[in-house]
Design a protein around this motif. Structure first.
Motif, PDB file in Angstrom:
ATOM      1  N   UNK A  75       0.784  -1.227   0.000  1.00  0.00           N
ATOM      2  CA  UNK A  75       0.000   0.000   0.000  1.00  0.00           C
ATOM      3  C   UNK A  75       0.817   1.278   0.000  1.00  0.00           C
ATOM      4  N   UNK A  76       2.126   1.160  -0.026  1.00  0.00           N
ATOM      5  CA  UNK A  76       2.990   2.340  -0.016  1.00  0.00           C
ATOM      6  C   UNK A  76       3.772   2.435  -1.321  1.00  0.00           C
ATOM      7  N   UNK A  77       4.223   3.645  -1.614  1.00  0.00           N
ATOM      8  CA  UNK A  77       5.066   3.873  -2.792  1.00  0.00           C
ATOM      9  C   UNK A  77       6.068   4.969  -2.454  1.00  0.00           C
ATOM     10  N   UNK A  78       7.118   5.032  -3.253  1.00  0.00           N
ATOM     11  CA  UNK A  78       8.116   6.094  -3.091  1.00  0.00           C
ATOM     12  C   UNK A  78       8.775   6.070  -1.734  1.00  0.00           C
ATOM     13  N   UNK A  79       8.943   7.270  -1.161  1.00  0.00           N
ATOM     14  CA  UNK A  79       9.637   7.393   0.118  1.00  0.00           C
ATOM     15  C   UNK A  79       8.947   6.603   1.224  1.00  0.00           C
ATOM     16  N   UNK A  80       7.609   6.574   1.209  1.00  0.00           N
ATOM     17  CA  UNK A  80       6.883   5.835   2.244  1.00  0.00           C
ATOM     18  C   UNK A  80       7.194   4.342   2.175  1.00  0.00           C
ATOM     19  N   UNK A  81       7.264   3.798   0.973  1.00  0.00           N
ATOM     20  CA  UNK A  81       7.616   2.382   0.812  1.00  0.00           C
ATOM     21  C   UNK A  81       9.061   2.139   1.221  1.00  0.00           C
ATOM     22  N   UNK A  82       9.943   3.035   0.827  1.00  0.00           N
ATOM     23  CA  UNK A  82      11.348   2.916   1.202  1.00  0.00           C
ATOM     24  C   UNK A  82      11.496   2.910   2.719  1.00  0.00           C
ATOM     25  N   UNK A  83      10.846   3.860   3.382  1.00  0.00           N
ATOM     26  CA  UNK A  83      10.944   3.948   4.840  1.00  0.00           C
ATOM     27  C   UNK A  83      10.368   2.694   5.500  1.00  0.00           C
ATOM     28  N   UNK A  84       9.229   2.226   5.001  1.00  0.00           N
ATOM     29  CA  UNK A  84       8.606   1.034   5.583  1.00  0.00           C
ATOM     30  C   UNK A  84       9.510  -0.190   5.416  1.00  0.00           C
ATOM     31  N   UNK A  85      10.087  -0.346   4.237  1.00  0.00           N
ATOM     32  CA  UNK A  85      10.979  -1.488   3.978  1.00  0.00           C
ATOM     33  C   UNK A  85      12.225  -1.413   4.856  1.00  0.00           C
ATOM     34  N   UNK A  86      12.825  -0.247   4.907  1.00  0.00           N
ATOM     35  CA  UNK A  86      14.053  -0.083   5.694  1.00  0.00           C
ATOM     36  C   UNK A  86      13.795  -0.321   7.172  1.00  0.00           C
ATOM     37  N   UNK A  87      12.694   0.189   7.678  1.00  0.00           N
ATOM     38  CA  UNK A  87      12.364  -0.010   9.099  1.00  0.00           C
ATOM     39  C   UNK A  87      12.092  -1.483   9.394  1.00  0.00           C
ATOM     40  N   UNK A  88      11.353  -2.145   8.503  1.00  0.00           N
ATOM     41  CA  UNK A  88      11.055  -3.561   8.720  1.00  0.00           C
ATOM     42  C   UNK A  88      12.326  -4.400   8.686  1.00  0.00           C
ATOM     43  N   UNK A  89      13.209  -4.104   7.748  1.00  0.00           N
ATOM     44  CA  UNK A  89      14.460  -4.844   7.651  1.00  0.00           C
ATOM     45  C   UNK A  89      15.310  -4.620   8.897  1.00  0.00           C
ATOM     46  N   UNK A  90      15.429  -3.376   9.301  1.00  0.00           N
ATOM     47  CA  UNK A  90      16.217  -3.045  10.501  1.00  0.00           C
ATOM     48  C   UNK A  90      15.642  -3.762  11.721  1.00  0.00           C
ATOM     49  N   UNK A  91      14.330  -3.707  11.888  1.00  0.00           N
ATOM     50  CA  UNK A  91      13.706  -4.363  13.033  1.00  0.00           C
ATOM     51  C   UNK A  91      13.972  -5.864  13.013  1.00  0.00           C
ATOM     52  N   UNK A  92      13.909  -6.464  11.835  1.00  0.00           N
ATOM     53  CA  UNK A  92      14.172  -7.900  11.724  1.00  0.00           C
ATOM     54  C   UNK A  92      15.603  -8.221  12.166  1.00  0.00           C
ATOM     55  N   UNK A  93      16.564  -7.470  11.666  1.00  0.00           N
ATOM     56  CA  UNK A  93      17.964  -7.738  12.010  1.00  0.00           C
ATOM     57  C   UNK A  93      18.211  -7.524  13.506  1.00  0.00           C
ATOM     58  N   UNK A  94      17.627  -6.473  14.070  1.00  0.00           N
ATOM     59  CA  UNK A  94      17.828  -6.210  15.494  1.00  0.00           C
ATOM     60  C   UNK A  94      17.183  -7.284  16.364  1.00  0.00           C
ATOM     61  N   UNK A  95      16.048  -7.811  15.917  1.00  0.00           N
ATOM     62  CA  UNK A  95      15.358  -8.840  16.685  1.00  0.00           C
ATOM     63  C   UNK A  95      15.983 -10.217  16.485  1.00  0.00           C
ATOM     64  N   UNK A  96      16.593 -10.432  15.314  1.00  0.00           N
ATOM     65  CA  UNK A  96      17.112 -11.755  14.965  1.00  0.00           C
ATOM     66  C   UNK A  96      18.546 -11.686  14.436  1.00  0.00           C
ATOM     67  N   UNK A  97      19.482 -11.198  15.226  1.00  0.00           N
ATOM     68  CA  UNK A  97      20.848 -11.022  14.710  1.00  0.00           C
ATOM     69  C   UNK A  97      21.548 -12.327  14.356  1.00  0.00           C
ATOM     70  N   UNK A  98      21.293 -13.387  15.085  1.00  0.00           N
ATOM     71  CA  UNK A  98      21.956 -14.660  14.808  1.00  0.00           C
ATOM     72  C   UNK A  98      21.473 -15.290  13.526  1.00  0.00           C
TER      73      UNK A  98
END
Length: 187
Positions: A75-98
Motif C-alpha cells: 500500500x505504499x510507494x516512493x519514500x513511504x515504501x522505502x521507509x517502511x521497507x528499511x524499518x522492517x528490515x532493521x527491526x528484523x535484524x535487530x530482533x534476529x541477529x543470529x
C-alpha cells in the motif's frame, strides 16, 4: 527413530532461536542438541551437520525477512515504501541477529535452491520499493545493492552496538532513509 516433534524445520527453527541468543558463531550441534533435550547424534537424523543447519537457518531468516519487508511495503510507494521497507528490515535484524548472520555469504546451488527462492522473495520486496522511483532497468541492480548496503550496514552496526556516541540512533536511521530517497530520486 527420530524424536517426536522434531523434523528438519523444527530443528532449523530451534537453531535460529538459539543463534539469536548466543550468536551464529557460537551455535554448535552440541549446544542445539542440549537445548532440544536430545543427544547430538540424534540431530543428524534431521540435518546433515552444521553447514546444513546454517543453510536452513539462512532460508528461514530470508523467508521471514521477505515476509516482514513485503508486508511492510503493501500500500505504499516512493519514500513511504522505502521507509517502511528499511524499518522492517532493521527491526528484523535487530530482533534476529543470529539468524540474519546466517544469510551473509550463503550461496545458492542453483535457481531452485531454497536459498535462491527465499533470497528472491526478499529481493522482490525491495524491487517493489524501487518501482516508486524513476530508475531505468540498467540501474535497478545498482539501486538494490545500494539499499542492501545501507540497510544491512546500519542494522548490523546497531545490532553489534556500533553506535556508541550520543546522537539518537533512530534520528540517524531516518536521516539515512531520507538520504537514500534523495539519491534514488536523483538517478
Amino acid at each position: 527413530m527420530p524424536r517426536a516433534g522434531l523434523d528438519p524445520a523444527a530443528v532449523a527453527a530451534a537453531g535460529a532461536a538459539l543463534a539469536d541468543e548466543v550468536g551464529l558463531a557460537n551455535l554448535t550441534m552440541g549446544l542445539l542438541a542440549e537445548r532440544l533435550g536430545v543427544r547430538t547424534p540424534s540431530l543428524y537424523k534431521h540435518v546433515d551437520g552444521q553447514e546444513d543447519l546454517n543453510r536452513r537457518i539462512a532460508v528461514l531468516a530470508l523467508s521471514e525477512a521477505a515476509d516482514a519487508v513485503g508486508g511492510a511495503v503493501q500500500g505504499y510507494a516512493g519514500r513511504d515504501a522505502l521507509a517502511a521497507a528499511a524499518r522492517a528490515f532493521r527491526a528484523f535484524v535487530l530482533e534476529h541477529p543470529g539468524r540474519y548472520a546466517a544469510t551473509i555469504g550463503v550461496e545458492p546451488s542453483g535457481p531452485d535452491d531454497p536459498v535462491a527462492v527465499a533470497s528472491g522473495r526478499l529481493l522482490g520486496a525491495f524491487t517493489a520499493v524501487l518501482r516508486g522511483y524513476e530508475i531505468g532497468e540498467p540501474d535497478v541492480t545498482h539501486a538494490l545493492r545500494m539499499l542492501r548496503s545501507l540497510c544491512h550496514g546500519f542494522a548490523t552496526l546497531q545490532s553489534a552496538n556500533g553506535f556508541q556516541w550520543s546522537a539518537d540512533v533512530d534520528e540517524s536511521f531516518e536521516w539515512l532513509v531520507a538520504f537514500a530517497d534523495r539519491g534514488l530520486r536523483a538517478i
